[in-house]
Design a protein around this motif. Structure first.
Motif, PDB file in Angstrom:
ATOM      1  N   LYS A 510       6.047 -21.869  25.536  1.00  0.00           N
ATOM      2  CA  LYS A 510       7.229 -21.579  25.969  1.00  0.00           C
ATOM      3  C   LYS A 510       7.648 -20.474  25.357  1.00  0.00           C
ATOM      4  CE  LYS A 510       9.296 -25.548  28.451  1.00  0.00           C
ATOM      5  NZ  LYS A 510       8.848 -24.473  30.158  1.00  0.00           N
ATOM      6  N   VAL A 511       7.056 -20.024  24.353  1.00  0.00           N
ATOM      7  CA  VAL A 511       8.085 -19.410  23.118  1.00  0.00           C
ATOM      8  C   VAL A 511       7.483 -18.373  23.504  1.00  0.00           C
ATOM      9  CG1 VAL A 511       9.592 -19.979  22.301  1.00  0.00           C
ATOM     10  CG2 VAL A 511       6.959 -19.733  21.167  1.00  0.00           C
ATOM     11  N   ILE A 512       5.453 -18.613  23.415  1.00  0.00           N
ATOM     12  CA  ILE A 512       5.116 -16.600  23.985  1.00  0.00           C
ATOM     13  C   ILE A 512       5.096 -16.512  24.910  1.00  0.00           C
ATOM     14  CG2 ILE A 512       2.173 -17.061  23.841  1.00  0.00           C
ATOM     15  CD1 ILE A 512       1.690 -18.755  21.386  1.00  0.00           C
ATOM     16  N   ALA A 513       5.256 -16.659  25.940  1.00  0.00           N
ATOM     17  CA  ALA A 513       4.966 -16.380  27.330  1.00  0.00           C
ATOM     18  C   ALA A 513       7.053 -16.099  27.218  1.00  0.00           C
ATOM     19  CB  ALA A 513       5.207 -17.410  28.289  1.00  0.00           C
ATOM     20  N   ALA A 514       7.669 -16.457  26.692  1.00  0.00           N
ATOM     21  CA  ALA A 514       8.700 -15.677  26.721  1.00  0.00           C
ATOM     22  C   ALA A 514       8.417 -14.171  25.532  1.00  0.00           C
ATOM     23  CB  ALA A 514      10.000 -16.785  26.073  1.00  0.00           C
ATOM     24  N   SER A 515       7.650 -14.541  24.566  1.00  0.00           N
ATOM     25  CA  SER A 515       7.541 -13.435  23.842  1.00  0.00           C
ATOM     26  C   SER A 515       7.079 -12.108  24.888  1.00  0.00           C
ATOM     27  CB  SER A 515       7.052 -13.757  22.326  1.00  0.00           C
ATOM     28  OG  SER A 515       7.648 -14.486  21.652  1.00  0.00           O
ATOM     29  N   LEU A 516       6.094 -12.552  25.343  1.00  0.00           N
ATOM     30  CA  LEU A 516       5.150 -11.502  25.824  1.00  0.00           C
ATOM     31  C   LEU A 516       6.252 -10.828  27.181  1.00  0.00           C
ATOM     32  CD1 LEU A 516       1.615 -13.300  26.443  1.00  0.00           C
ATOM     33  CD2 LEU A 516       2.274 -12.073  24.868  1.00  0.00           C
ATOM     34  N   GLU A 517       6.835 -12.332  27.746  1.00  0.00           N
ATOM     35  CA  GLU A 517       7.854 -11.127  28.802  1.00  0.00           C
ATOM     36  C   GLU A 517       8.789 -10.041  28.905  1.00  0.00           C
ATOM     37  OE1 GLU A 517       7.918 -14.720  31.190  1.00  0.00           O
ATOM     38  OE2 GLU A 517       5.935 -15.144  31.013  1.00  0.00           O
ATOM     39  N   GLN A 518       9.301 -10.924  27.502  1.00  0.00           N
ATOM     40  CA  GLN A 518      10.547 -10.584  27.250  1.00  0.00           C
ATOM     41  C   GLN A 518      10.608 -10.160  26.662  1.00  0.00           C
ATOM     42  OE1 GLN A 518      14.097 -12.660  29.546  1.00  0.00           O
ATOM     43  NE2 GLN A 518      12.342 -13.885  30.752  1.00  0.00           N
ATOM     44  N   GLY A 519      10.014 -10.222  24.954  1.00  0.00           N
ATOM     45  CA  GLY A 519       9.792  -9.426  23.891  1.00  0.00           C
ATOM     46  C   GLY A 519      10.042 -10.816  22.319  1.00  0.00           C
ATOM     47  N   VAL A 520       9.874 -10.268  21.430  1.00  0.00           N
ATOM     48  CA  VAL A 520       9.971 -11.646  20.516  1.00  0.00           C
ATOM     49  C   VAL A 520      10.945 -12.332  20.487  1.00  0.00           C
ATOM     50  CG1 VAL A 520       9.296 -11.950  18.430  1.00  0.00           C
ATOM     51  CG2 VAL A 520       8.136 -10.202  19.321  1.00  0.00           C
ATOM     52  N   LYS A 521      12.356 -11.259  19.744  1.00  0.00           N
ATOM     53  CA  LYS A 521      13.862 -11.948  20.481  1.00  0.00           C
ATOM     54  C   LYS A 521      14.513 -13.125  21.183  1.00  0.00           C
ATOM     55  CE  LYS A 521      15.569  -7.565  17.976  1.00  0.00           C
ATOM     56  NZ  LYS A 521      15.806  -5.760  18.038  1.00  0.00           N
ATOM     57  N   GLU A 522      13.556 -12.557  22.933  1.00  0.00           N
ATOM     58  CA  GLU A 522      14.144 -13.531  23.154  1.00  0.00           C
ATOM     59  C   GLU A 522      13.381 -14.867  23.025  1.00  0.00           C
ATOM     60  OE1 GLU A 522      15.897 -14.914  26.829  1.00  0.00           O
ATOM     61  OE2 GLU A 522      15.964 -12.779  25.899  1.00  0.00           O
ATOM     62  N   GLY A 523      12.012 -14.875  22.338  1.00  0.00           N
ATOM     63  CA  GLY A 523      11.430 -16.168  22.324  1.00  0.00           C
ATOM     64  C   GLY A 523      12.242 -16.806  21.875  1.00  0.00           C
ATOM     65  N   ARG A 524      12.694 -15.856  20.579  1.00  0.00           N
ATOM     66  CA  ARG A 524      13.562 -16.833  19.622  1.00  0.00           C
ATOM     67  C   ARG A 524      14.738 -17.040  19.930  1.00  0.00           C
ATOM     68  NH1 ARG A 524      12.303 -15.282  13.778  1.00  0.00           N
ATOM     69  NH2 ARG A 524      15.534 -15.551  13.539  1.00  0.00           N
ATOM     70  N   LEU A 525      15.446 -16.287  21.113  1.00  0.00           N
ATOM     71  CA  LEU A 525      16.849 -16.990  21.467  1.00  0.00           C
ATOM     72  C   LEU A 525      16.000 -18.262  22.101  1.00  0.00           C
ATOM     73  CD1 LEU A 525      18.255 -14.325  22.823  1.00  0.00           C
ATOM     74  CD2 LEU A 525      18.894 -15.591  21.058  1.00  0.00           C
ATOM     75  N   LEU A 526      15.208 -18.496  23.077  1.00  0.00           N
ATOM     76  CA  LEU A 526      15.060 -20.120  23.922  1.00  0.00           C
ATOM     77  C   LEU A 526      14.527 -20.839  22.826  1.00  0.00           C
ATOM     78  CD1 LEU A 526      11.993 -19.617  26.675  1.00  0.00           C
ATOM     79  CD2 LEU A 526      12.365 -21.698  24.298  1.00  0.00           C
ATOM     80  N   LEU A 527      14.269 -20.803  21.341  1.00  0.00           N
ATOM     81  CA  LEU A 527      14.092 -21.743  20.202  1.00  0.00           C
ATOM     82  C   LEU A 527      15.295 -22.615  20.341  1.00  0.00           C
ATOM     83  CD1 LEU A 527      12.314 -23.855  19.399  1.00  0.00           C
ATOM     84  CD2 LEU A 527      11.256 -21.785  18.116  1.00  0.00           C
ATOM     85  N   HIS A 528      16.147 -21.175  19.653  1.00  0.00           N
ATOM     86  CA  HIS A 528      17.583 -21.088  19.063  1.00  0.00           C
ATOM     87  C   HIS A 528      18.483 -22.457  20.188  1.00  0.00           C
ATOM     88  CE1 HIS A 528      21.667 -20.620  18.321  1.00  0.00           C
ATOM     89  NE2 HIS A 528      21.014 -20.715  17.242  1.00  0.00           N
TER      90      HIS A 528
END
Length: 647
Positions: A510-528
């Protein structure tokens, strides 16, 4: 086929799923030799005759209710009629593998080869970058020598080099002969002649058992282009040629077309090992590495987001051509400079191959990695289909595959080894979910159709070939795995059935998909945000804190002390946040390394992924004897660690 669920007791409905806050899904390793309990599949012939449900098309399995002339589907509860021959066959269920085991491998055909014994011969081609150092080429030579030892007799091997020209090696004569084709510098250029016209493919592909010594001699002739071609090229008046230019894109395009001409005749799957020492910078497919630098700071762009997408569709389009030609491409990159793996990765992962990255030649494990990869069994031309009970459905699928353009929940996998893993998350069809009084608990069924190359020794054992023959045969098989799960009666049962490894696997996807679609910061926010929600839902379910009321925050349990199955999740989330996968660009994470980790983590099975994210240091009393109960938990060079020591 190993199927692991994030919770072995499924939530009863949408409300229970949201209240729990736990990721709901599964991971599957379809070509694993055993299931998650270590059981091997039951082998069976006549796969074409297994009955299927007329409503949902699920296969007959051990969970179906049998009658004399009919059977009830375990997934959708539809009643299906049996023909007279099938009714006779299933009159004794214990003699039928599909009714005695939930894990069955069916032979779909007795012999997939045609009249030519070379139809199934494995084909391997090494594509070597000559715009490199001596150290790089010595490493590649060592890797290919190791690969030759791993290749079975009867395999065909070819050697090609690339720089500002393509070199084709003929090793079937008294001495190795190389024929060169110059690469045009144009961005949309192609080689002036087809490789088949320069050298017939059957002269290029040499049987390993007959020409191993000459292949080895050809490898010894590899030299960097900058040291032995500069004078020759200049003498031919090629002043416009960028000496040392890396024409990787044109070389791969020409090679795929070259091999594709014999797809289905000489081979069923060709594997190309491409070795790169830097970014493609010459001819079609060249990449602009200037986008990695300080210009993003001056433009105010987000480097974490800007460096993740590909800058050209060239290699994604090339991967589609490779699939049509029956070519699987593995890319081995040995460099610490920016190579733009965000663009290159598609050629490997979408053609069924792997992507490897090494920062330098000295510490590289390339020879060992290549040998291990070739020593593993693999399947190709695979189709993976997941069916579920009607109360829930597949939400999203994750992994290195491409979806079928016509049918839902069908994934095509070009090449799959015993470790390749895919993940799915689930959704309810409606808010009602599973009925607690239902006699039909949730069921899912995987159908995995694949093709394998059967080596000569197995053909001899089954009487399909003579001894000492190099005849390889194709076998098409259908692997069916049906799994039934229980329903959690309350949130405590759901938490107690949690599997932290699988939860981590789904989160990583999920965080890889979010990072590719919206950036690494969005992937971090999703996990947090996920961890915060899980902690809040857990405390609310255990009635430890009444949110909104004063003087209760001190009782907040962030360690999940009442649920051992969840206790490792905060540490794993912290480890993931501190890993190069989710660290920010300004913290010194190389963008190519981040892309490499995305490709690696997307294919690892849960236990291996756990160790990649949260490593463990084990102590040994001797080189061969490990100390029991003596572990040192490491966490990416941070001060956060746990140590368990024996007295």
């Amino acid at each position: 086929m190993a199927v692991r669920a994030s919770v072995t007791r499924f939530p009863g409905n949408l409300e229970a799923q949201e209240r729990a806050g736990v990721a709901w899904g599964i991971s599957v390793t379809p070509f694993a030799a055993v299931d998650e309990r270590g059981n091997q599949p039951v082998l069976c012939s006549d796969g074409h005759h297994i009955p299927r449900c007329e409503n949902c098309w699920a296969y007959l399995n051990t969970l179906c209710e049998m009658e004399q002339w009919a059977w009830t589907c375990s997934l959708c509860a539809s009643l299906n009629a049996l023909s007279a021959p099938l009714a006779a066959r299933y009159s004794n269920p214990q003699s039928c593998p599909e009714l005695s085991s939930s894990f069955v491998d069916f032979e779909l055909q007795e012999d997939g080869s045609t009249d030519g014994e070379s139809l199934a011969r494995p084909v391997y081609v090494a594509a070597v970058d000559l715009t490199a150092s001596e150290e790089f080429l010595e490493l590649v030579k060592s890797a290919l020598l190791a690969a030759l030892e791993a290749l079975a007799p009867g395999s065909l091997f070819g050697l090609i080099t690339f720089s500002h020209k393509i070199g084709l090696y003929d090793v079937q004569g008294p001495v190795p002969v190389v024929k060169n084709i110059f690469i045009p510098p144009d961005l949309d250029g192609r080689v002036p002649i087809d490789l088949e016209d320069a050298m017939p493919l059957l002269s290029f592909l040499a049987p390993v058992e007959s020409y191993k010594d000459r292949i080895t001699a050809a490898l010894e002739t590899l030299k960097p282009s900058t040291s032995w071609e500069r004078t020759t090229a200049a003498g031919q008046g090629l002043d416009s040629v960028l000496l040392g230019g890396r024409g990787f894109g044109v070389a791969m395009d020409a090679l795929i077309s070259y091999l594709g001409s014999e797809y289905g005749n000489t081979f069923a799957l060709a594997r190309v090992f491409s070795f790169l020492s830097g970014p493609p910078d010459y001819g079609a497919g060249q990449l602009d590495t200037r986008r990695y630098g300080e210009q993003y700071a001056s433009k105010g762009e987000d480097a974490d987001r800007a460096l993740l997408p590909e800058q050209t569709p060239f290699y994604k389009d090339l991967a589609a051509l490779a699939v049509q030609a029956g070519v699987c491409v593995d890319i081995f990159v040995v460099t610490n400079e920016y190579t733009d793996l965000a663009s290159l990765k598609f050629l490997s992962i979408e053609s069924g191959g792997s992507l490897f990255l090494y920062s330098n030649s000295d510490d590289s494990t390339l020879p060992q990695d290549l040998y291990r990869m070739l020593s593993r069994p693999y399947a190709f031309a695979c189709v993976l289909r997941l069916r579920t009970s009607p109360e829930f459905k597949l939400g999203r699928a994750y992994g290195h595959f491409f979806p079928d353009p016509q049918y839902e929940n069908v994934q095509h996998i070009i090449c799959c080894d015993t470790y390749a893993t895919y993940a799915y998350d689930f959704e309810f069809e409606n808010s009602t979910g599973f009925s607690r009084n239902s006699d039909a608990p949730p069921v899912l069924q995987f159908a995995f159709q694949y093709t394998v190359v059967v080596p000569p020794e197995e053909n001899f054992k089954t009487g399909l070939s003579a001894p000492n023959s190099c005849r390889y045969l194709l076998k098409q098989r259908l692997r069916i795995r049906t799994v039934q799960y229980e329903i959690a009666q309350n949130i405590n049962e759901l938490y107690d059935s949690a599997n932290a490894e699988v939860i981590l696997s789904i989160l990583v996807h999920k965080v890889i998909a979010a990072s590719l679609e919206q950036g690494v910061k969005e992937g971090r926010l999703l996990l947090h945000d996920w961890l915060v929600i899980l902690t809040a839902q857990y405390n609310d379910a255990c009635k430890l804190v009444q949110f909104g009321k004063p003087n209760t925050a001190s009782r907040l349990d962030v360690a999940f002390s009442h649920c051992p199955q969840l206790q490792s999740l905060p540490r794993l989330a912290f480890a993931l946040l501190r890993s190069p996968l989710l660290r920010l660009h300004e913290e010194g994470v190389h963008p190519d390394y981040r892309i490499y980790l995305q490709c690696l983590f997307s294919a690892l099975e849960p236990s291996s992924l756990l160790r990649a994210v949260y490593p463990v240091l084990s102590s040994y009393s001797t080189p061969d004897k490990q100390r029991i109960l003596h572990y040192h938990f490491l966490l990416h060079r941070t001060v956060f660690c746990e140590i368990q020591l024996t007295s």
